[in-house]
Design an enzyme around this catalytic site. Structure first.
Site, PDB file in Angstrom:
ATOM      1  N   GLU A   1      -9.749  -1.592   5.855  1.00  0.00           N
ATOM      2  CA  GLU A   1      -8.567  -1.706   6.709  1.00  0.00           C
ATOM      3  C   GLU A   1      -8.943  -1.530   8.177  1.00  0.00           C
ATOM      4  O   GLU A   1      -8.468  -2.233   9.051  1.00  0.00           O
ATOM      5  CB  GLU A   1      -7.564  -0.629   6.278  1.00  0.00           C
TER       6      GLU A   1
ATOM      7  N   SER B   1       4.306  -1.488   3.992  1.00  0.00           N
ATOM      8  CA  SER B   1       4.476  -2.823   4.585  1.00  0.00           C
ATOM      9  C   SER B   1       4.597  -3.857   3.477  1.00  0.00           C
ATOM     10  O   SER B   1       3.830  -3.813   2.512  1.00  0.00           O
ATOM     11  CB  SER B   1       3.273  -3.187   5.455  1.00  0.00           C
TER      12      SER B   1
ATOM     13  N   ASN C   1      -4.968   6.115  16.230  1.00  0.00           N
ATOM     14  CA  ASN C   1      -6.190   6.077  17.041  1.00  0.00           C
ATOM     15  C   ASN C   1      -6.674   7.476  17.408  1.00  0.00           C
ATOM     16  O   ASN C   1      -7.875   7.678  17.617  1.00  0.00           O
ATOM     17  CB  ASN C   1      -5.966   5.204  18.282  1.00  0.00           C
ATOM     18  N   GLU C   2      -5.754   8.463  17.454  1.00  0.00           N
ATOM     19  CA  GLU C   2      -6.204   9.841  17.710  1.00  0.00           C
ATOM     20  C   GLU C   2      -7.118  10.287  16.554  1.00  0.00           C
ATOM     21  O   GLU C   2      -8.176  10.878  16.770  1.00  0.00           O
ATOM     22  CB  GLU C   2      -5.004  10.798  17.818  1.00  0.00           C
TER      23      GLU C   2
ATOM     24  N   SER D   1       1.288   6.598   2.549  1.00  0.00           N
ATOM     25  CA  SER D   1       2.042   7.553   3.361  1.00  0.00           C
ATOM     26  C   SER D   1       3.226   8.120   2.600  1.00  0.00           C
ATOM     27  O   SER D   1       3.846   7.442   1.771  1.00  0.00           O
ATOM     28  CB  SER D   1       2.566   6.863   4.629  1.00  0.00           C
TER      29      SER D   1
ATOM     30  N   GLN E   1       0.851  -1.194   0.000  1.00  0.00           N
ATOM     31  CA  GLN E   1       0.000   0.000   0.000  1.00  0.00           C
ATOM     32  C   GLN E   1       0.886   1.243   0.000  1.00  0.00           C
ATOM     33  O   GLN E   1       1.687   1.426   0.914  1.00  0.00           O
ATOM     34  CB  GLN E   1      -0.855  -0.033   1.265  1.00  0.00           C
ATOM     35  N   GLY E   2       0.736   2.077  -1.010  1.00  0.00           N
ATOM     36  CA  GLY E   2       1.569   3.275  -1.127  1.00  0.00           C
ATOM     37  C   GLY E   2       0.755   4.529  -0.883  1.00  0.00           C
ATOM     38  O   GLY E   2       0.351   5.212  -1.827  1.00  0.00           O
TER      39      GLY E   2
HETATM   40  C1  FAD Z   1       3.223  -1.180  11.391  1.00  0.00           C
HETATM   41  C2  FAD Z   1       2.911  -0.079  10.423  1.00  0.00           C
HETATM   42  C3  FAD Z   1       2.584  -0.407   9.107  1.00  0.00           C
HETATM   43  C4  FAD Z   1       2.321   0.614   8.189  1.00  0.00           C
HETATM   44  N1  FAD Z   1       2.065   0.243   6.889  1.00  0.00           N
HETATM   45  C5  FAD Z   1       1.839   1.210   5.979  1.00  0.00           C
HETATM   46  C6  FAD Z   1       1.616   0.847   4.601  1.00  0.00           C
HETATM   47  O1  FAD Z   1       1.646  -0.330   4.245  1.00  0.00           O
HETATM   48  N2  FAD Z   1       1.408   1.838   3.722  1.00  0.00           N
HETATM   49  C7  FAD Z   1       1.368   3.153   4.085  1.00  0.00           C
HETATM   50  O2  FAD Z   1       1.144   3.991   3.213  1.00  0.00           O
HETATM   51  N3  FAD Z   1       1.584   3.544   5.371  1.00  0.00           N
HETATM   52  C8  FAD Z   1       1.823   2.588   6.321  1.00  0.00           C
HETATM   53  N4  FAD Z   1       2.052   2.943   7.628  1.00  0.00           N
HETATM   54  C9  FAD Z   1       2.118   4.361   7.990  1.00  0.00           C
HETATM   55  C10 FAD Z   1       0.901   4.821   8.761  1.00  0.00           C
HETATM   56  O3  FAD Z   1      -0.218   4.886   7.931  1.00  0.00           O
HETATM   57  C11 FAD Z   1       1.246   6.187   9.388  1.00  0.00           C
HETATM   58  O4  FAD Z   1       2.304   5.990  10.306  1.00  0.00           O
HETATM   59  C12 FAD Z   1       0.056   6.794  10.096  1.00  0.00           C
HETATM   60  O5  FAD Z   1      -0.954   7.152   9.194  1.00  0.00           O
HETATM   61  C13 FAD Z   1       0.469   8.061  10.883  1.00  0.00           C
HETATM   62  O6  FAD Z   1       1.159   8.960  10.085  1.00  0.00           O
HETATM   63  P1  FAD Z   1       2.581   9.544  10.530  1.00  0.00           P
HETATM   64  O7  FAD Z   1       3.443   8.406  10.940  1.00  0.00           O
HETATM   65  O8  FAD Z   1       3.062  10.440   9.449  1.00  0.00           O
HETATM   66  O9  FAD Z   1       2.284  10.380  11.855  1.00  0.00           O
HETATM   67  P2  FAD Z   1       1.703  11.864  11.933  1.00  0.00           P
HETATM   68  O10 FAD Z   1       0.559  12.001  11.003  1.00  0.00           O
HETATM   69  O11 FAD Z   1       2.842  12.801  11.795  1.00  0.00           O
HETATM   70  O12 FAD Z   1       1.152  11.900  13.414  1.00  0.00           O
HETATM   71  C14 FAD Z   1       2.024  12.043  14.555  1.00  0.00           C
HETATM   72  C15 FAD Z   1       1.156  12.064  15.807  1.00  0.00           C
HETATM   73  O13 FAD Z   1       0.272  13.202  15.774  1.00  0.00           O
HETATM   74  C16 FAD Z   1      -1.083  12.783  15.927  1.00  0.00           C
HETATM   75  N5  FAD Z   1      -1.949  13.610  15.085  1.00  0.00           N
HETATM   76  C17 FAD Z   1      -1.750  13.994  13.806  1.00  0.00           C
HETATM   77  N6  FAD Z   1      -2.787  14.732  13.358  1.00  0.00           N
HETATM   78  C18 FAD Z   1      -3.693  14.811  14.370  1.00  0.00           C
HETATM   79  C19 FAD Z   1      -4.968  15.417  14.533  1.00  0.00           C
HETATM   80  N7  FAD Z   1      -5.550  16.090  13.533  1.00  0.00           N
HETATM   81  N8  FAD Z   1      -5.613  15.274  15.718  1.00  0.00           N
HETATM   82  C20 FAD Z   1      -5.048  14.579  16.743  1.00  0.00           C
HETATM   83  N9  FAD Z   1      -3.815  13.981  16.655  1.00  0.00           N
HETATM   84  C21 FAD Z   1      -3.152  14.086  15.489  1.00  0.00           C
HETATM   85  C22 FAD Z   1      -1.105  11.345  15.443  1.00  0.00           C
HETATM   86  O14 FAD Z   1      -2.195  10.634  15.982  1.00  0.00           O
HETATM   87  C23 FAD Z   1       0.243  10.828  15.926  1.00  0.00           C
HETATM   88  O15 FAD Z   1       0.161  10.452  17.281  1.00  0.00           O
HETATM   89  C24 FAD Z   1       2.342   1.968   8.583  1.00  0.00           C
HETATM   90  C25 FAD Z   1       2.643   2.289   9.911  1.00  0.00           C
HETATM   91  C26 FAD Z   1       2.947   1.292  10.816  1.00  0.00           C
HETATM   92  C27 FAD Z   1       3.285   1.669  12.233  1.00  0.00           C
END
Ligand code: FAD
Length: 409
Positions: free
Chosen positions: A266, A183, A392-393, A149, A146-147
């Site tokens: 998902e 992933s 979860n937020e 992020s 899945q592409g």
């Molecule tokens: C095990 C694992 C597998 C994954 N697999 C994939 C995959 O296959 N493909 C893919 O594309 N991505 C994948 N991801 C990425 C995942 O989708 C992102 O990590 C996730 O969406 C959070 O984005 P971020 O890491 O950029 O954090 P950020 O968006 O930068 O968030 C950082 C923190 O700020 C909080 N936050 C941000 N905005 C808000 C808001 N508006 N209100 C309250 N809190 C907020 C978040 O909850 C988090 O705690 C994977 C992640 C993990 C851990």
């Protein structure tokens, strides 16, 4: 366990539910159980456990297992027969999942395809796309990542900067940009992803959903090592990657709609079925009984946590059957999928935290034989549950605004 009984009684007052399976569903369960018990890779038969799916050999071993299931139509039981399924219903699928995890089935290496892209393709794909991609997805011949992020776009997915511009000949597209945290991306064959096709449009519009083979010219896959050193993720770089129009899923500029349908799978029904957590909760109760024999005081200290974790897993099962019943009545799963996501990620964490508490410092010794399902490995993965599939937020924001109708914060 009184809390479950109490809550069930309340549920039955406001909305009575019959949880009994039909004789046909019971016989489906028996057939699935018997096949899985005879075929799931196992140490007793000398066929398992499979090596970690985040290694090249483990990835291929898991792919071979997918193929084995596909040969007997167990890999995607609820899909139409023409794509390799059994045309079974939603309840049968939930039953199959319970049996799969109870039998100790390995992690599904094809999960991004069969549980996320597959349902979206059935809803938004052309017949040609469905015939081309779904059987190969079901058999494990083509494994998807899945592409979505990007380094600057996670929670706020609509801020992605990877772009697609019209190519030559007309109808083709040229992709540029970078995706991260994919992933299974290190060894996968194809990627489904969102790209911006109209930079001048409002940010949720102007996005398009593309299907891209990872061996296309211009693609560079750079594996990312996890805490355990294995490349569970990859970054994928796109440099002038040419894609034909036949690899757009849904309409150009309507990618957000397809992505939200994928996210519904998902977070909601398909990626994390209750069977997975019920099996873990049962293993937890067995562990509790073992610890109670040799260290009753420790078991006593952990008893509440064990009971709570078991209840969370069981409650998720009941809630999922209620959702399935609504879907069978014609409803669609909308923002309530966020409630499921909160429930399954919470249940997984609760089960593994309780197990780590029971094991104490000896927890660190487990899993050192490389078994991915050891409690410590499971605990570390459960910590990621509140992050992946949308944090979860963010799910709480969705529940507040779109399920409860509260004003935006
Ligand atoms: C095990 C694992 C597998 C994954 N697999 C994939 C995959 O296959 N493909 C893919 O594309 N991505 C994948 N991801 C990425 C995942 O989708 C992102 O990590 C996730 O969406 C959070 O984005 P971020 O890491 O950029 O954090 P950020 O968006 O930068 O968030 C950082 C923190 O700020 C909080 N936050 C941000 N905005 C808000 C808001 N508006 N209100 C309250 N809190 C907020 C978040 O909850 C988090 O705690 C994977 C992640 C993990 C851990």
């Amino acid at each position: 366990m009184d809390i479950v009984a109490e809550n069930l009684a309340v549920c039955q007052i406001c909305s009575p539910m019959d949880f009994r399976l039909t004789p046909e569903q019971e016989s489906f369960r028996a057939e699935a159980r018997s096949w899985l018990r005879a075929n799931v890779p196992s140490a007793e038969r000398g066929t398992g456990p499979l090596p970690s799916l985040d290694t090249p050999e483990g990835f291929e071993a898991h792919r071979a297992w997918e193929r084995r299931m596909f040969e007997e139509r167990w890999s995607v039981v609820s899909w139409p027969r023409s794509y390799g399924g059994r045309g079974a219903g939603l309840v049968e699928w939930l039953v199959f999942e319970e049996e799969y995890w109870d039998a100790g089935g390995p992690a599904r290496v094809g999960q991004n395809g069969i549980f996320l892209l597959g349902p979206a393709m059935m809803a938004f794909g052309t017949e040609e796309q469905r015939n081309r991609f779904l059987p190969a997805m079901a058999s494990g011949e083509e494994i998807w990542c899945q592409g979505w992020s990007e380094p600057g776009a996670g929670s706020d997915l609509a801020s992605i900067r990877s772009v697609a511009r019209p190519g030559d000949p007309e109808g083709t597209w040229v992709l540029n940009g970078l995706k991260t945290w994919c992933s299974r991306g290190a060894f996968a064959d194809w990627l489904f992803g969102l790209f911006r096709t109209d930079p001048s449009a409002e940010r949720h519009r102007g996005l398009t959903y593309f299907l891209v083979p990872l061996d296309a010219p211009g693609i560079t896959v750079r594996p990312i090592a996890q805490l355990d050193g294995e490349p569970g993720f990859a970054e994928v770089f796109f440099d002038e990657v040419e894609v034909p129009a036949s690899q757009v899923l849904g309409s150009v500029g309507r990618g957000w709609e397809v992505a939200m349908a994928t996210a519904g799978s998902e977070r909601g029904l398909s990626l994390r079925s209750p069977g997975r957590f019920l099996a873990a909760a049962r293993r937890l109760v067995a562990l509790y009984e073992q610890v109670a024999l040799c260290d009753p005081a420790r078991a006593e200290r952990c008893a509440d946590a064990v009971a709570r974790a078991w209840i969370e897993a069981e409650a998720y099962r009941l809630a999922t059957f209620a959702t399935a019943a609504r879907v069978l009545d014609g409803a669609t799963v909308g923002p309530e999928a966020s409630l499921s996501k909160l429930a399954w990620s919470g249940a997984d964490l609760a089960v593994h935290e309780a197990a780590i508490g029971l094991l104490g410092s000896s927890a660190e010794l487990l899993g050192s034989d490389g078994t991915p399902d050891g409690w410590l490995g499971g605990f570390l993965f459960a910590l990621a549950g509140p992050i992946y599939a949308g944090t979860n937020e963010i799910q709480r924001n969705v529940v507040a605004e779109r399920v409860l109708g509260l004003p935006r914060g």
